[in-house]
Scaffold this active site. Structure first.
Site, PDB file in Angstrom:
ATOM      1  N   ALA A   1       0.827  -1.213   0.000  1.00 37.10           N
ATOM      2  CA  ALA A   1       0.000   0.000   0.000  1.00 37.10           C
ATOM      3  C   ALA A   1       0.861   1.263   0.000  1.00 37.10           C
ATOM      4  O   ALA A   1       0.346   2.365   0.056  1.00 37.10           O
ATOM      5  CB  ALA A   1      -0.914  -0.007   1.219  1.00 37.10           C
ATOM      6  N   GLY A   2       2.185   1.091  -0.025  1.00 39.93           N
ATOM      7  CA  GLY A   2       3.057   2.265   0.025  1.00 39.93           C
ATOM      8  C   GLY A   2       3.264   2.757   1.443  1.00 39.93           C
ATOM      9  O   GLY A   2       3.650   3.904   1.663  1.00 39.93           O
TER      10      GLY A   2
ATOM     11  N   GLY B   1       5.375   1.298   3.597  1.00 37.22           N
ATOM     12  CA  GLY B   1       6.705   0.932   4.088  1.00 37.22           C
ATOM     13  C   GLY B   1       6.743  -0.364   4.877  1.00 37.22           C
ATOM     14  O   GLY B   1       7.585  -0.527   5.763  1.00 37.22           O
TER      15      GLY B   1
ATOM     16  N   SER C   1       7.663  -3.412   3.945  1.00 36.53           N
ATOM     17  CA  SER C   1       8.889  -4.210   3.771  1.00 36.53           C
ATOM     18  C   SER C   1      10.053  -3.563   4.513  1.00 36.53           C
ATOM     19  O   SER C   1      10.841  -4.254   5.177  1.00 36.53           O
ATOM     20  CB  SER C   1       9.217  -4.394   2.287  1.00 36.53           C
ATOM     21  OG  SER C   1       9.482  -3.156   1.675  1.00 36.53           O
ATOM     22  N   ALA C   2      10.161  -2.250   4.443  1.00 36.14           N
ATOM     23  CA  ALA C   2      11.269  -1.561   5.134  1.00 36.14           C
ATOM     24  C   ALA C   2      11.168  -1.765   6.650  1.00 36.14           C
ATOM     25  O   ALA C   2      12.175  -2.005   7.328  1.00 36.14           O
ATOM     26  CB  ALA C   2      11.262  -0.071   4.807  1.00 36.14           C
TER      27      ALA C   2
ATOM     28  N   ASP D   1      11.940   5.132   3.338  1.00 31.82           N
ATOM     29  CA  ASP D   1      11.107   4.239   4.160  1.00 31.82           C
ATOM     30  C   ASP D   1      11.907   3.715   5.343  1.00 31.82           C
ATOM     31  O   ASP D   1      11.435   3.691   6.480  1.00 31.82           O
ATOM     32  CB  ASP D   1      10.619   3.042   3.342  1.00 31.82           C
ATOM     33  CG  ASP D   1       9.579   3.424   2.302  1.00 31.82           C
ATOM     34  OD1 ASP D   1       9.496   4.611   1.973  1.00 31.82           O
ATOM     35  OD2 ASP D   1       8.855   2.532   1.829  1.00 31.82           O
TER      36      ASP D   1
HETATM   37  O1  PMV Z   1       3.546   4.541  -2.801  1.00 29.92           O
HETATM   38  P1  PMV Z   1       4.977   4.462  -2.467  1.00 29.92           P
HETATM   39  O2  PMV Z   1       5.338   4.612  -1.039  1.00 29.92           O
HETATM   40  O3  PMV Z   1       5.652   3.329  -3.177  1.00 29.92           O
HETATM   41  O4  PMV Z   1       5.532   5.828  -2.996  1.00 29.92           O
HETATM   42  C1  PMV Z   1       6.303   6.025  -4.086  1.00 29.92           C
HETATM   43  C2  PMV Z   1       6.853   7.416  -3.985  1.00 29.92           C
HETATM   44  C3  PMV Z   1       7.323   7.946  -5.298  1.00 29.92           C
HETATM   45  O5  PMV Z   1       7.788   9.257  -5.074  1.00 29.92           O
HETATM   46  C4  PMV Z   1       6.172   8.004  -6.295  1.00 29.92           C
HETATM   47  C5  PMV Z   1       8.416   7.090  -5.896  1.00 29.92           C
HETATM   48  C6  PMV Z   1       9.735   7.159  -5.160  1.00 29.92           C
HETATM   49  O6  PMV Z   1      10.570   6.264  -5.404  1.00 29.92           O
HETATM   50  O7  PMV Z   1       9.980   8.092  -4.401  1.00 29.92           O
END
Ligand code: PMV
Length: 318
Positions: free
Chosen positions: A97-98, A100, A102-103, A144
Site C-alpha cells: 500500500a506504500g 513501508g 517491507s522496510a 522508508d
Molecule cells: O507509494 P509508495 O510509497 O511506493 O511511494 C512512491 C513514492 C514515489 O515518489 C512516487 C516514488 C519514489 O521512489 O519516491
C-alpha cells in the site's frame, strides 16, 4: 533461560512531495503507529517464519519472499555475529500500500538480530535494512527505512542526509489513510509521470518548483503546528499530483468527499493511480468524515486511522 528479543519498527506515510522527489525535489514523510515486529531467540539452529508472507528462512532453505531477511542474516554473519536464531516476523502494516511494510519488517528483523548480539545501533540497522530493501525495490530512496528507524517527521531529498524535523502533529487533529482498494504499481506511476515530464518539461518545471515551495511552506506549518495551513497545503499538493496524471476517479472521489465533509486537507499519498488518500481533519469533524466516507463503498475499501510514531525502532528483551 533462552535469550529473546522483540524489535518493533513503524511504517510510514508520505505527506508532501511524492513523485517530485524522483527528480531531486524535497519530500516530507512521517513514521506512523503501525508496526512490523520481529521476535527472535538465540538457538542452536536458524529458523525464522514470516506470518504475513507464510514463508520461512532456515540454514538450508530460503523462500523467495524471505530473501531480504536472508541478506541481513548473511551480512550480520559476515560481521562475526551469531545468526542461529528462531522466531517470527509479523506486521500490521498493510502490504503493497506504500506504507513501508517491507522496510519496517527488515528494520525490525535487523534490530532484533543485532540486539541479540549486543550490537544494536540505529546506523547499523539502517544499513542492513537498506540492503534488504534493495532486494525488494531495486533502487529505493531509503526514505522508508529512515522513517522506520528514526520515527517522526522527516525532510528528505535525494542524495542528501535526511533531516528529522522534530515536528509534532498539530493538536486536535486526526489523520486517516483511506484505501481506495485500487491496486497500484509504483513503477508504472513513476514511469507515467516521467513521460509527461519529458513531453512538457517547460511546463512541468514550474509545477515542480511549486511542489518544492509547498514542501518548504509545510515545514513552517508543521513547526507552527498550524493544522489549517497544513491541510490546505496538502490539498494544493494534491492538485499538483493531479496535474502529473496520477489521479484516478476513486482517489478524486475520496479527496472531494473528504473536503466536502469538512476535512482540513486531502491528497493522494505515495505513487497514486489508486492506493491511499491521506486526510487531515480536526477531531470534531472526523466522525462525520469517517461515516460519510464509509458509505462510499464504490471508492473506499477501508479507512485506517493513523497516529504518528515519534520514536522509531524499539527493542524489548523478552
Ligand atoms: O507509494 P509508495 O510509497 O511506493 O511511494 C512512491 C513514492 C514515489 O515518489 C512516487 C516514488 C519514489 O521512489 O519516491
Amino acid at each position: 533461560m533462552k535469550r529473546c528479543v522483540e524489535a518493533s519498527a513503524p511504517g510510514k506515510i508520505i505527506w508532501f512531495g511524492e513523485h517530485f522527489v524522483v527528480l531531486g525535489r524535497p519530500a516530507i514523510v512521517s513514521a506512523v503507529g503501525l508496526y512490523a515486529r520481529a521476535r527472535l531467540c538465540l538457538s542452536d539452529k536458524l529458523r525464522v517464519v514470516s506470518r504475513e508472507l507464510g514463508a520461512v528462512v532456515s540454514e538450508n532453505y530460503v523462500d523467495e519472499a524471505m530473501k531480504p531477511f536472508a541478506k541481513i542474516i548473511d551480512l550480520v554473519g559476515s560481521m562475526g555475529f551469531e545468526t542461529r536464531v528462531e522466531g517470527v516476523i509479523e506486521s500490521e502494516i498493510p502490504i503493497g500500500a506504500g506504507m513501508g511494510s517491507s522496510a519496517a519488517s527488515s528494520a525490525a528483523f535487523a534490530a532484533a538480530l543485532l540486539a541479540l548480539n549486543d550490537a544494536f545501533s540505529e546506523s547499523l540497522v539502517w544499513r542492513l535494512g537498506y540492503e534488504a530493501e534493495k532486494i525488494v525495490h531495486g533502487q529505493p530512496s531509503g526514505v522508508d527505512t529512515t522513517a522506520s528507524v528514526r520515527g517522526g517527521f522527516i525532510y528528505y531529498r535525494k542524495n542528501e542526509e535526511p533531516r528529522s524535523l522534530g515536528a509534532r502533529l498539530p493538536e486536535n487533529t486526526v489523520v486517516l489513510a483511506v484505501d481506495t482498494g485500487v491496486p497500484r504499481s509504483t513503477g508504472v506511476a513513476v514511469k507515467r509521470v516521467l513521460e509527461r515530464y519529458g513531453r512538457w518539461e517547460s511546463v512541468m518545471e514550474k509545477i515542480y518548483d511549486a511542489a518544492e515551495t509547498i514542501v518548504e511552506e509545510a515545514v513552517r506549518a508543521l513547526a507552527g503546528e498550524d493544522a489549517g495551513a497544513l491541510g490546505e497545503l496538502m490539498s494544493i499538493m494534491h492538485g499538483l499530483l493531479v496535474s502529473l496524471g496520477v489521479a484516478v476517479p476513486e482517489t478524486e472521489a475520496v479527496v472531494h468527499n473528504s473536503l466536502r465533509l469538512g476535512a482540513l486537507g486531502a491528497k493522494i499519498t505515495g505513487a497514486g493511480m489508486g492506493g491511499l488518500v491521506l486526510v487531515l481533519a480536526d477531531t470534531r469533524s472526523s466522525p462525520r468524515i469517517i461515516e460519510g466516507l464509509s458509505s462510499e463503498s464504490m471508492s473506499v475499501r477501508r479507512i485506517i486511522p493513523l497516529s504518528i510514531d515519534y520514536k522509531g525502532i524499539r527493542i524489548k528483551h523478552i
